[in-house]
Design an enzyme around this catalytic site. Structure first.
Site, short mmCIF file in Angstrom:
data_model
loop_
_atom_site.label_atom_id
_atom_site.label_comp_id
_atom_site.label_asym_id
_atom_site.label_seq_id
_atom_site.Cartn_x
_atom_site.Cartn_y
_atom_site.Cartn_z
CG HIS A 74 -2.06 -0.97 1.10
ND1 HIS A 74 -3.21 -0.88 1.82
CD2 HIS A 74 -2.21 -2.06 0.30
CE1 HIS A 74 -4.03 -1.86 1.49
NE2 HIS A 74 -3.44 -2.59 0.58
CE1 TYR A 203 -5.36 3.49 8.94
CE2 TYR A 203 -6.01 3.18 11.23
CZ TYR A 203 -5.18 2.87 10.17
OH TYR A 203 -4.17 1.94 10.34
N PRO A 295 -4.40 -0.63 18.79
CG PRO A 295 -6.29 -1.84 18.13
CD PRO A 295 -5.63 -1.23 19.32
CE LYS A 299 3.64 2.74 13.53
NZ LYS A 299 4.08 2.45 12.18
CE1 TYR A 387 -1.29 3.57 9.65
CE2 TYR A 387 -0.30 2.83 7.60
CZ TYR A 387 -1.30 2.74 8.55
OH TYR A 387 -2.30 1.82 8.41
C1 PHB Z 1 -5.72 -4.90 10.37
O1 PHB Z 1 -5.76 -5.07 9.14
O2 PHB Z 1 -6.01 -5.81 11.15
C2 PHB Z 1 -5.36 -3.57 10.91
C3 PHB Z 1 -4.91 -2.59 10.05
C4 PHB Z 1 -4.57 -1.34 10.54
C5 PHB Z 1 -4.71 -1.08 11.88
C6 PHB Z 1 -5.15 -2.06 12.76
C7 PHB Z 1 -5.48 -3.31 12.26
O3 PHB Z 1 -4.41 0.16 12.36
#
Ligand code: PHB
Ligand code: APR
Length: 393
Positions: A74, A203, A295, A299, A387
């Protein structure tokens, strides 16, 4: 039975297995002692986003073949608020870095395959695991296999047994200081047989709470909703989850959430936690045993890998040159990065979630922050460099 190795590792998660792999490449012998079965650790649904540095390390050390084939690279992420999406160009803002979607249990499977192919010993389904004598030069790991007691003597123990493991609690009172924050919400996560509704992660900040659109493959979507910390899954039939996701992720007529069969459902608690120092005598803590992040910044896994990278280097320097300096500084080196990642994870979490005690002022402030973040190059770059992963020391 009495056994002996150079480094005894408790826990076959990403931290324990990667440490064992890195030590092997440096000619150091280790034994991994794991409470669960091989099948359980290879199927447990966890996180799924790898930083650039984690991907590079897996590839450079010869365990990246499936990752290269199946991982989804990505170049950006989307922040969605006020019903509109705003892209953060991760690559453009970081000189070409990316993140990769590849499930944690796939990393586990790849590492187990590589370790066993190299003749390593991984003890699965060990009962009553305990650690002893790490105030001296010959610490021991004791465990039972089918009722029989085994004792593994080593030069060092790596406590890679996660947040609920036995290593951290084994450290005598007064040595460790804990820092933590528990958030007043959790994530309800689902894995669904649905084509991802977007090529990138989304997000979303919404007045009803946070939502995240992620994925595992071109046919599997991973989605999360902010929920109560004690949320009862019984109150969330699949249809209700999809409706709520649709509301929170809404972005005008041009975007549609693809639905499909829900194949896994769970609630993840949200916590920030750090223990200092991450070592005591000949016991070294790594990964979730030493720290937990919420989460939101993705990280946890990456931080576990960063720790064992430092630990493997320190142990290599000791075995190759008799030099203990890096071992002495293990905590100090790791914690500098750990705290920066804690800050980032806390900040992403605070910016994107609804807090029960906040008022209309706080909501306007959160929206202003998101607006600033997505319209200022400097602010976007701050997000992007954290990130994709801060550099290793
Ligand atoms: C996930 O794909 O499980 C995932 C992706 C990004 C995050 C948390 C979990 O910030
Ligand atoms: N004895 C032996 N093994 C144990 C014990 C014990 N007493 N307690 C726990 N374990 C094992 C667990 O079964 C697990 O396989 O230790 C392993 C710890 O693995 P993780 O919890 O995955 O921790 P870590 O390797 O530090 O990786 C951190 O995992 O929780 C996610 O989000 C987190 O992605 C991050 C990553």
């Amino acid at each position: 039975m009495n056994l002996r190795t150079q480094v005894g590792i408790v826990g076959a998660g990403p931290a324990g297995l990667m440490l064992s792999h890195l030590l092997h490449l440096a000619g150091i012998e280790s034994v991994v002692v794991e409470a669960r079965s091989r099948r359980y650790v290879g199927e447990r649904v966890r996180a799924g986003l790898l930083e650039q540095g984690t991907v590079d390390l897996l590839k450079e050390t010869g365990v990246g073949e499936r990752l290269t084939r199946l991982g989804l690279t990505h170049h950006g992420i989307e922040l969605r608020f006020g019903g509109h999406g705003h892209r953060i160009d991760l690559s453009g803002l970081t000189g070409g870095s990316t993140v990769t979607i590849y499930a944690q249990h796939e990393v586990i499977k790849d590492l187990i395959t590589a370790r066993l192919a190299a003749g390593a010993q991984i003890v699965f389904e060990a009962d009553d695991v305990s650690v002893h004598d790490f105030d001296g030069p010959t610490p021991k790991i004791r465990y039972r296999i089918e009722g029989n007691l085994n004792e593994l003597s080593c030069d060092f123990i790596a406590g890679c047994d996660g947040f609920h493991g036995v290593c951290r609690p084994a450290v005598p009172a007064g040595v460790l200081t804990m820092y933590d924050r528990v958030y007043p919400f959790a994530w309800l996560g689902i894995l669904a047989e649905a084509r991802p509704s977007s090529d990138e992660l989304i997000y979303a900040y919404h007045e009803r709470g946070f939502a995240l659109h992620s994925m595992r493959s071109p046919t599997i979507t991973r989605l999360y909703l902010q929920c109560a910390p004690d949320e009862d899954l019984g109150n969330w039939p699949d249809e209700k989850i999809w409706d709520e996701l649709e509301r929170r992720l809404a972005a005008g007529k041009g975007w549609k959430l693809n639905r499909g069969a829900v194949i896994q459902k769970g609630v993840t608690e949200m916590r920030s936690f750090v223990v200092e120092p991450m070592q005591s005598g000949t016991l070294f803590l790594a990964g979730d045993a030493a720290h937990i992040v919420p989460p939101t910044g993705a990280k946890g896994l990456n931080l576990a890998i960063a720790d064992v990278r430092v630990l493997a280097r320190a142990l290599s320097d000791y075995y190759a040159n008799g030099n203990r300096e890096l071992l002495t500084k293990y905590s100090e080196i790791c914690l500098r990065r750990v705290w920066k990642v804690q800050r980032f994870s806390w900040w992403m979490t605070s910016m994107l979630h609804r807090f029960a005690d906040e008022n209309a002022f706080d909501q306007r402030r959160q929206l202003a922050e998101l607006d600033y973040l997505t319209s200022s190059r400097a602010a976007s770059q701050t997000l992007a460099e954290n990130y994709v992963g801060l550099p290793m020391e």
